[in-house]
Each structure stands twice: as C-alpha cells, then as structure tokens.
Design an enzyme around this catalytic site. Structure first.
Site, PDB file in Angstrom:
ATOM      1  N   ILE A 187       0.914  -1.155  -0.128  1.00  0.00           N
ATOM      2  CA  ILE A 187      -0.001   0.239  -0.273  1.00  0.00           C
ATOM      3  C   ILE A 187       0.952   1.107  -0.067  1.00  0.00           C
ATOM      4  CG2 ILE A 187      -1.866   1.373   1.343  1.00  0.00           C
ATOM      5  CD1 ILE A 187      -2.212  -1.091   2.766  1.00  0.00           C
ATOM      6  N   GLY A 190       5.386   3.837  -4.304  1.00  0.00           N
ATOM      7  CA  GLY A 190       6.268   4.647  -4.179  1.00  0.00           C
ATOM      8  C   GLY A 190       6.282   4.211  -5.093  1.00  0.00           C
ATOM      9  N   SER A 212       0.136   7.629  -7.071  1.00  0.00           N
ATOM     10  CA  SER A 212       0.806   9.545  -7.880  1.00  0.00           C
ATOM     11  C   SER A 212       1.546   8.191  -9.493  1.00  0.00           C
ATOM     12  CB  SER A 212       2.535   9.022  -7.593  1.00  0.00           C
ATOM     13  OG  SER A 212       3.409   9.584  -8.166  1.00  0.00           O
ATOM     14  N   CYS A 372      12.299  18.982   8.780  1.00  0.00           N
ATOM     15  CA  CYS A 372      12.163  17.674   9.613  1.00  0.00           C
ATOM     16  C   CYS A 372      13.554  16.567   9.859  1.00  0.00           C
ATOM     17  CB  CYS A 372      12.506  16.656   8.294  1.00  0.00           C
ATOM     18  SG  CYS A 372      10.528  17.361   7.521  1.00  0.00           S
TER      19      CYS A 372
END
Length: 406
Positions: A187, A190, A212, A372
């Site tokens: 799932i 990528g 995507s 990040c």
C-alpha cells in the site's frame, strides 16, 4: 500613530523573549534596530526581517510565515545558516509546551485537524499529486538508486544511504515472515523498490497500489526491466478499492497521508484484505508526544492533508478494527540521518534543481529537509514499525527470527 506602528515589534520581542531560552538569537528589524534573545555567552544566530508586512505576519502566524519569509527572502539568515536557525527555534519550541501562547495555538489546530485531514479518494489523489508527481529528475538528485523515499535503517554509523536503505528493506522483509509464492499487497508502493525486492529476493507475488501516476509508470517499467513483471504489478488505485485477500500487507511511508479521520477506515481495509493467518507491517513516522496537529507550512507547501500520529492514535484504531499488534519497534534518529543524507545530496546537485525549478523552490526544499531533520533530532519525531495480524499465533513468540543469533 507611532505607538500603533511599533506594536508588531513589541509583540514579536515578547514572543521571542518568552520562547528563546537556549542559545542566542539576534534580530535586525525593518527599521534597522537590533534586539537579542536568549543566552549571552554563546555564538548567536543572526536574522534580518526586511519589511513591516512580514513582521506583522510573523506575529500572527509564525509557524507558517517563517518558512514563507525564508522562501521569499523577506527573512534572511546571516551566512544562510538555516540549519542553526531551525535547530535553535525547534529546541526552544520543544521546551515551551507550558507557554500559554503555544498551548492556545496548538489547541486550535488540533481541534480543526479533522477538517484539514479529511482525505476521501479524490482529495487523496490531489494531495499525492502535489508532492510525488514533481519532476522525476528531482528525486533522482537526492534519493538512493532504488528511490526509497522513507526512513533508512542505519545498522552502523558508517553505513552509506544505499546500505541503510537496503538494510531497511531486509528488516521489513524479516518482520513479514515471507515464503516463496506468498501474495503481498504493498500500500503506497512508491517507485516500486520495496515490492520489487519482495518479488526478486523472496519469490512473492506482489500487488502494489499508488495514487501517483509518475510512480505508477516508473514502477511497472522497472518490473519489466528487471524481469519480474510476472510477479510484481503496480496499479494506479486507492487502497480502499482493492478487493483481493493477501498473505501479507506492507505499507512504508504512506500512513502519514491517511489523515486521522480515516485511521479506522485504513485498518478496516487492512483487516478485510488480510488473510486469517496473514501478517502486515506498517512503517510510519510518528510522534512521541500526545496527539497534535500538522505544522501549517508543511501542510501548505509540502504534504497537504498529512499528519504524524501518536502511537496511542494508531493502536486505538488497530484495536477497534479487531486486529492485533504483534510487535512494535520505535526507530529513533534513523530518519534524522536519512534526511541529513538527502540534504547533502540535494546541496551537491542544487544547480540542477535550479534548472528544473527556481531559487525559491530550492529554498523551500532546503527548509523542508532541514526542518524535518531537526524535528527528528529535537522535537519528538520517530518512526514506528507495527507488525499486525488477525491471529495471535500468526508470528513466532520471540523475536529470534529477526536477528542472526548464531
């Protein structure tokens, strides 16, 4: 009139004096005046705010406007020491939970998050397109050769990014307890690296799903080029539309895009798609703090609809959908090192990024990658790996199978 004009600077100084307790921040205001905040006997981080409009906006919504002002060069940092600036701010904000202003702002954002994180299928597609359907060349400039866009697993400090990403995939594969011929649902697949590894190295039949279009095309092209198209297929599909059952389910770096209102829907789908004796592995960024909200700059510019969950939120949804957590691992600082590697590669190739986009985009992505990284070092962000099953006996009773104990 002069008193009213001076109010934004006074308010900014009040906020900065309240928040900055560690380190030293020196600020040059639009009128040329200077103020310093924090400790005296340390090397300062020096910033300049270039106009009154930016100063006013910083007072109203600093979490959004700091990043925007840096992107637009309306807030500049001496010697462009972006890492030092974000580290200073992050350390101090992380230690300021008792400040009334922060509690108030975070409370409002948490209360409203179910609106911003509502991600039905159509909105999920748009959110994914915003980030993952950027130029393929961009990701090639800073990711490893396998395009693993998630936390690597550094088994030793000297490991390269490539070695750490391979180690991450091996670690996940061991937790899945794979056997040749097993069916696996990936799932959020990528660019196909995880699914292709499971097909090539473990003989599994892999179905990957992604929203995507760019990742979908690349994944299937890689499967054909690597000779495993008969065992690895990638579909442009939402996980909620998958119908078959699988022996194993894996999801790496996708759960952050689900949104808190959809957690039970996600795990309800997992239970429906997982065979009775099946095993699932969920790899997601998480927070060590209680449930909260997403930084508004990240929401607007990087990951619309995204949210980093607390462990309590994930486990509650798992339990309510009749699934069993059979193992949990918390990866600390691995993502900080991953992001450090990405940022170094991004800088090495920044002239090519400028050709693809522009200087503002480069400043935006540097802000994203560094913010990040310092978040994982100083603001309680980690990575959770949940091993999940429908059956309490589906996995061994010890962790010996994960490590070579001979």
């Amino acid at each position: 009139m002069a008193l009213l004009q001076d109010l934004p600077k006074k308010y900014f100084c009040h906020l900065a004096q309240t928040l900055i307790r560690q380190g030293r921040l020196e600020v040059t205001f639009p009128d040329g005046s200077e103020r310093h905040f924090g400790e005296q006997d340390c090397s300062p981080v020096k910033i300049r705010i270039h106009d009154e409009a930016t100063l006013r906006r910083l007072c109203i919504n600093p979490d959004l406007v700091v990043g925007e002002a840096y992107m637009d060069e309306k807030l500049t940092i001496e010697n462009d020491e972006l890492y030092r600036f974000l580290e200073l701010v992050t350390k101090n904000i992380s230690g300021s939970r008792d400040v009334a202003f922060r509690r108030f702002v975070n409370g409002i954002r948490t209360a409203l998050r179910f609106l911003s994180q509502r991600n039905p299928v159509g909105r999920s597609r748009q959110n994914v397109k915003h980030h993952y359907d950027l130029s393929d060349e961009l990701y090639e400039l800073f990711l490893d050769a396998d395009r693993q866009y998630s936390c690597a697993y550094f088994e030793h400090p000297e490991a390269s990014l490539e070695e750490a990403q391979i180690a991450k995939k091996k670690h996940i594969a061991r937790k899945l307890l794979l056997q040749p011929g097993m069916s696996v649902l990936d799932i959020g697949s990528g660019w196909g690296g995880m699914g292709l590894t499971l097909a090539k190295d473990h003989g599994c039949k892999v179905q990957g799903v992604t929203l995507s279009s760019g990742q979908h095309s690349v994944s299937n092209l890689r499967a054909r080029d690597e000779g495993v198209a008969n065992r690895a297929n990638f579909t442009l599909m939402d996980y909620r539309d998958v119908k078959s059952e699988f022996d194993r389910i894996v999801s790496v770096g996708m759960f952050e895009h689900v949104g808190a209102p959809h957690y039970r829907e996600f795990f309800r789908s997992m239970r429906r798609l997982l065979k009775e004796d099946g095993v699932a592995l969920l790899h997601t960024i998480g927070r060590t703090t209680p449930p909260g909200s997403t930084n508004p700059w990240i929401t607007k510019y990087i990951f619309p609809g995204g949210y980093i969950p607390a462990m309590s939120e994930v486990t509650a949804a798992i339990e309510r959908e009749g699934l069993i957590v059979t193992d949990v691992e918390v990866l600390r600082l691995h993502y900080a090192e991953t992001l450090k590697n990405w940022h170094e590669r991004f800088l090495d190739n920044i002239k090519w990024v400028r050709e693809l986009y522009d200087e503002r985009f480069c400043r935006m992505w540097r802000f994203y990658l560094i913010a990040c990284e310092v978040g994982f070092r100083h603001a309680g962000q980690v990575v959770f790996q949940f091993q999940i099953s429908r059956n309490v006996g589906a996995v061994p009773t010890t962790r010996n199978y994960l490590y070579d104990l001979t």
